[in-house]
Design a protein around this motif. Structure first.
Motif, short mmCIF file in Angstrom:
data_model
loop_
_atom_site.label_atom_id
_atom_site.label_comp_id
_atom_site.label_asym_id
_atom_site.label_seq_id
_atom_site.Cartn_x
_atom_site.Cartn_y
_atom_site.Cartn_z
N SER A 48 47.82 54.95 65.44
CA SER A 48 47.63 55.96 64.39
C SER A 48 46.57 55.55 63.37
CB SER A 48 48.96 56.19 63.66
OG SER A 48 49.90 56.74 64.53
N PHE A 49 46.55 54.28 63.01
CA PHE A 49 45.56 53.79 62.04
C PHE A 49 44.53 52.90 62.72
CE2 PHE A 49 48.86 55.41 59.35
CZ PHE A 49 48.13 56.05 58.36
N GLY A 50 44.24 53.19 63.97
CA GLY A 50 43.20 52.47 64.68
C GLY A 50 43.67 51.13 65.20
N LEU A 292 54.33 55.15 58.60
CA LEU A 292 54.91 56.33 57.95
C LEU A 292 54.56 56.40 56.45
CD1 LEU A 292 56.60 58.56 59.19
CD2 LEU A 292 58.66 57.36 58.43
N GLU A 293 54.61 55.23 55.80
CA GLU A 293 54.34 55.16 54.36
C GLU A 293 52.95 55.70 54.01
OE1 GLU A 293 56.85 51.13 53.25
OE2 GLU A 293 54.66 51.01 53.42
N ARG A 294 52.01 55.55 54.95
CA ARG A 294 50.64 55.92 54.64
C ARG A 294 50.30 57.36 55.03
NH1 ARG A 294 47.27 51.46 57.31
NH2 ARG A 294 49.20 50.88 58.34
N LEU A 299 46.21 62.02 53.14
CA LEU A 299 45.79 61.78 54.53
C LEU A 299 45.90 63.06 55.35
CD1 LEU A 299 44.99 59.33 56.53
CD2 LEU A 299 47.29 59.71 57.41
N LEU A 300 46.98 63.80 55.17
CA LEU A 300 47.18 65.03 55.95
C LEU A 300 46.08 66.05 55.66
CD1 LEU A 300 51.08 65.28 55.68
CD2 LEU A 300 49.75 64.65 57.71
N THR A 301 45.66 66.12 54.40
CA THR A 301 44.56 67.03 54.04
C THR A 301 43.28 66.59 54.73
OG1 THR A 301 45.64 67.32 51.90
CG2 THR A 301 43.36 68.07 52.07
N GLU A 302 43.06 65.26 54.76
CA GLU A 302 41.85 64.75 55.42
C GLU A 302 41.88 65.04 56.92
OE1 GLU A 302 41.40 61.05 52.25
OE2 GLU A 302 41.78 60.59 54.37
#
Ligand SMILES: *Cc1c(COP(=O)(O)O)cnc(C)c1O
Length: 384
Positions: A48-50, A292-294, A299-302
């Protein structure tokens, strides 16, 4: 022996592959010859975060040095904290942890059947899924998968599954009878070609479930954990599922499955009725918590903005017929053979996936805009 030769000799030949990756950072990967790739696949929506994300690596390392496994005969903080976060952020009531998407779906199938059994007794076990769906490769989830060609060599498949047509609610009505206990859907069919379901269809399926006391199971193994632009895709469809399954991106790169149970079915699983040796593993759960915390509103808007960027950029290519999907789960319908195009992109340093006849793009949720644009430029060169 080279790694690829050794792999072909000793590993089951269940995958077609031609590249040996060595390491990576974020959304960049390097192969054994030092060639660099931009990653639009995240290991099939997992990282998810690379790659080698620092916060995630810190979380799992700290937990590994503290307590790597306890068995489920004891309480453990990472699982409790992760389950709490999942419930608070989805409105679901309880979680069962396992190790993969297919196991999360196995659990969902068992809960739907047991809930019905507890209330109505034997015989009410049928589950309606969709043609072209994908729910996993275990015998039960393969049986749930509405792709007959995948069943052929493994007959007899599990009985009790019937397949309706996506976005055709009459085809669902036609299959409901007094033996039906659940409907199971992916909101965007992933492996089936990144095919989104219509909101009206999904809402009609939910009403049908309520009217007939059937469980609505949403398979969010691929769409979940921010991928769709909301934490879970069902949150964009205006529905309250009874069961939601999650896996892939939840672990950020380690194996996890989660079956989220809503209020109606939260107490269906009782001591001894289900279990998993590795499920709720503390290291895996610590990593999942850091993922999940991030996943916050920023982030969702991005993710949604990047989705629009991909759609706008690719819509200018003459060899792109359509772009489907939600958030950073996008299918690109192309003129030409998707597998050949995937290979050409790989040769030019961009890793993408395919799904049926489409290219499938699943970049990391935090892919930097510059890398997203560079990758899109490579696609534009090929598809003009
Ligand atoms: C990948 C996938 C699965 C299977 O997950 P595994 O972890 O491979 O068992 C199930 N459902 C959907 C929608 C998927 O995309």
């Amino acid at each position: 022996m080279e790694i690829n030769e050794k792999s072909e000799l000793y590993l089951c030949n269940t995958y077609a592959r031609n590249l040996t990756l060595d390491h990576g950072k974020g959304s960049e990967l390097w192969d054994c010859d030092g060639k660099r790739y931009i990653d639009f696949s995240s290991g099939i929506a997992v990282n998810s975060f690379g790659v080698s994300d620092q916060l995630w690596a810190n979380a799992i390392t700290a937990q590994a040095q503290k307590l790597q496994h306890t068995s489920n005969l004891y309480y453990s903080a990472p699982a409790a904290n992760l389950a709490e976060q999942l419930c608070l952020r989805t409105g679901m009531s309880k979680v069962f942890f396992s190790n993969s998407g297919c196991e999360a779906n196995e659990c969902a199938i068992k809960v739907a059947r047991k809930h019905s059994f507890d209330k109505y007794g034997a015989g009410r076990y049928r589950i309606i899924t969709l043609t072209n769906s994908f729910h996993g490769r275990s015998m039960a989830t393969l049986s749930a998968t509405g792709q007959p060609t995948m069943h052929t060599a493994f007959q007899p498949i599990l009985s009790g599954f019937s397949y309706a047509t996506a976005n055709d609610i009459d085809s669902v009505y036609a299959l409901v009878d007094s033996h039906t206990c659940a409907i199971m859907l992916e909101l965007v069919q992933g492996e089936g070609g990144v095919v989104p379901l219509e909101k009206s269809f999904v809402q009609a399926a939910e009403r049908l479930c309520k009217a007939n006391d059937m469980a609505l199971i949403i398979d969010e193994v691929q769409t979940g954990v921010g991928r769709s632009g909301s934490l879970y895709a069902f949150q964009q469809f205006g529905i309250s599922p009874d069961i939601v399954t999650s896996a892939k991106g939840l672990g950020g790169g380690l194996p996890i499955g989660a079956t989220l149970l809503g209020a109606r079915v939260k107490n269906t699983l009782t001591v001894g009725s289900h279990g998993s040796t590795f499920g709720a593993n503390p290291v895996v759960c610590a990593g999942a918590l850091s993922v999940l915390e991030r996943i916050d509103d920023k982030l969702l808007t991005e993710i949604t903005a990047k989705s629009e960027l991909v759609k706008a950029t690719l819509s200018t290519c003459s060899k792109v017929k359509s772009v489907t999907g939600l958030g950073l789960m996008l299918g690109v319908e192309v003129v030409g053979d998707a597998s050949e195009i995937r290979q050409k992109l790989q040769d030019k340093g961009l890793l993408v996936l395919t799904a049926k006849k489409k290219l499938r793009l699943l970049p990391a949720l935090n892919i930097p805009t510059e890398l997203l644009e560079s990758g899109l430029q490579i696609i534009k060169e090929i598809l003009k």
